[in-house]
Write a protein that holds these residues in place. Structure first.
Motif, short mmCIF file in Angstrom:
data_model
loop_
_atom_site.label_atom_id
_atom_site.label_comp_id
_atom_site.label_asym_id
_atom_site.label_seq_id
_atom_site.Cartn_x
_atom_site.Cartn_y
_atom_site.Cartn_z
N TYR A 324 20.94 -23.19 8.78
CA TYR A 324 20.16 -23.77 9.69
C TYR A 324 20.23 -22.92 10.97
O TYR A 324 19.52 -22.17 11.47
CB TYR A 324 20.00 -24.99 10.68
N LEU A 327 19.30 -19.57 9.87
CA LEU A 327 18.06 -19.33 9.98
C LEU A 327 17.79 -18.68 11.52
O LEU A 327 16.92 -17.97 11.59
CB LEU A 327 17.39 -21.06 9.81
N PRO A 377 10.34 -21.09 9.87
CA PRO A 377 11.19 -21.78 9.78
C PRO A 377 13.16 -21.16 10.89
O PRO A 377 13.30 -21.39 11.22
CB PRO A 377 12.30 -21.13 8.35
N LEU A 401 12.28 -29.06 4.98
CA LEU A 401 12.29 -27.98 6.15
C LEU A 401 11.29 -28.92 7.91
O LEU A 401 11.77 -29.52 8.53
CB LEU A 401 12.09 -27.19 7.18
N GLU A 402 10.09 -29.43 7.66
CA GLU A 402 9.54 -30.21 8.48
C GLU A 402 10.29 -31.37 8.77
O GLU A 402 9.40 -32.16 9.73
CB GLU A 402 8.04 -30.38 8.09
N PHE A 416 11.28 -27.74 13.03
CA PHE A 416 10.47 -27.30 12.35
C PHE A 416 8.92 -27.71 11.87
O PHE A 416 8.01 -27.46 12.00
CB PHE A 416 11.14 -27.49 11.23
#
Length: 446
Positions: A324, A327, A377, A401-402, A416
């Motif tokens: 994370y 990202l 993302p 991710l969501e 997300f």
């Protein structure tokens, strides 16, 4: 020598002066333009240009003007810009149409702010300058007025676009502004006697048959009841086919649209919405403030009670958290040149990012595939990292991710999922801003 252009400033009303006339193409250009420059230098009280800019920027001087016009010459016209390096701001352009096209001298002047022209003497100087130009150069039409009110008036334009100028024709009086010069053809169409008997502050017949008309002593108070009454009376006199009450009502409606509105934005988004308003055209600014005063963003729904949090379902929690962070760095790489504050990963940088995405209309201006694969993302991870760093949050990783969560106090937040809603449309960039989710999490932490 940094010039100060009205286009670089905060949206604010300005004096807009436009002049379209003719000149002698057979005469030496220096001699033909000398009366124009002399009147400018004599009457530009407090707003005289100090920069002449064609292909190069030079200090205002005769030699710089002739050089700039020579450099800017092509097969159609030559042009030159005039600016100031100090307040008030000036954005002025001179265009000259060249043979074999009909001779045309086109002048556009913008001086900001309009409030600079509150004093009657300074307004009188503007009138005298335009009078000098109109007496020397055969004029088809000229006007000076509030730029904001001119936009709302919606009357035909004239200027560099020859097709537009011919189409508009100015075969009738479409609008009466603070200062007007009506060319001989329009004077004859209206009737010279009627034109000269117009109830106005100043009406003067010029030697070439045009008529100069000023409705009110000062332009800065164009929206006052008295100035609007004078404007409507002059317009109704010149256009007896129009109803006076209707004209006056329309003018008052325009004044109301331009009247200052006090911002009362949602406190979470005041900094963001102030910048959104600053992007609005000056004549639309007050309406936009009123709209955003009335608008309320929906409360963030991208959360769960902490006791309902989904447990981690990844093999290595720490590795997922590092992912994370990586990202989030992708967003820094994407935005750092346009939004330098993203390096800091602060609540303020969220607002800066919100505004950048809104300004660029990111959901529409970028390919959807690139948004889904890269931007979403990165945005979600960056939002989550700000929650972690500034609210003591903790990532609860998930394979999807969501579903990834950040625990803050008694709630878990879904950054997300917020990013998906955020990037769905330009309006969604405001409805589901990153800033508001952070502020909601901050409140509920307390």
């Amino acid at each position: 020598m940094n010039r100060l252009s009205v286009h670089d400033l905060k949206p604010e009303d300005l004096l807009r002066l436009t002049f379209v006339g003719g000149f002698d193409q057979q005469a030496a250009l220096e001699g033909e333009l000398e009366p124009f420059l002399q009147a400018l230098e004599r009457y530009a009280d407090g707003w005289m240009p100090d920069v002449a800019e064609g292909k190069r920027r030079r200090k205002y001087a005769r030699a710089a003007i002739w050089k700039g016009l020579q450099e800017g010459r092509d097969d159609v016209f030559t042009s030159l810009g005039f600016y100031r390096t100090e307040w008030p701001a000036l954005d002025m352009t001179l265009w000259l149409w060249l043979p074999p096209r009909p001779p045309k001298l086109d002048i556009a002047v913008n001086v900001q702010p309009l409030s600079f022209f509150t004093e009657e003497e300074r307004c009188h100087q503007v009138v005298e300058m335009v009078r000098a130009w109109a007496s020397r150069y055969p004029v088809s039409h000229a006007k000076a007025h509030s730029a904001d009110d001119t936009e709302l008036a919606g009357s035909p334009r004239f200027g560099r676009d020859e097709k537009t100028s011919r189409k508009d024709g100015f075969d009738k009086v479409y609008e009466v502004f603070w200062l007007n010069v009506f060319g001989p053809k329009l004077v004859e169409a209206v009737g010279r006697e009627r034109m000269l008997s117009t109830p106005a502050h100043r009406v003067e017949e010029l030697p070439n048959g045009s008529v100069l008309l000023v409705t009110w002593p000062t332009v800065a108070d164009f929206a006052s009841k008295e100035a609007r009454l004078a404007q409507a009376r002059a317009h109704a006199h010149l256009r007896p086919d129009l109803d006076f009450d209707t004209l006056l009502r329309s003018l008052h409606e325009r004044s109301a649209r331009l009247a200052p509105v006090e911002p009362r934005f949602h406190p979470d988004l005041a900094a963001l919405l102030s910048r959104v308003v600053d992007r609005a055209a000056s004549h639309e600014r007050q309406r936009r403030i009123a709209e955003l005063n009335a608008w309320q963003p929906p409360e963030p729904e991208e959360w769960r009670p902490a006791d309902s949090a989904l447990p981690p379902d990844v093999e290595n929690v720490e590795l997922a958290r590092e992912h994370y962070s990586t990202l989030a760095e992708h967003l820094v790489a994407l935005l750092h040149s346009e939004v330098p504050s993203v390096f800091a990963a602060t609540p303020e940088s969220l607002t800066d990012a919100d505004f950048y995405f809104w300004r660029e209309d990111f959901p529409k201006s970028r390919p959807r595939e690139a948004l889904d694969e890269h931007a979403l993302p990165a945005i979600g991870a960056y939002l989550g990292e700000v929650l972690v760093r500034h609210l003591g949050g903790r990532w609860i990783p998930r394979q999807k991710l969501e579903e990834a969560q950040v625990l803050v106090g008694h709630r878990v937040w879904l950054p997300f999922l917020r990013a998906q809603r955020f990037m769905s449309s330009r309006q969604a960039l405001l409805d589901y801003s990153l800033t508001q989710l952070f502020r909601a999490a901050e409140r509920h932490l307390g």
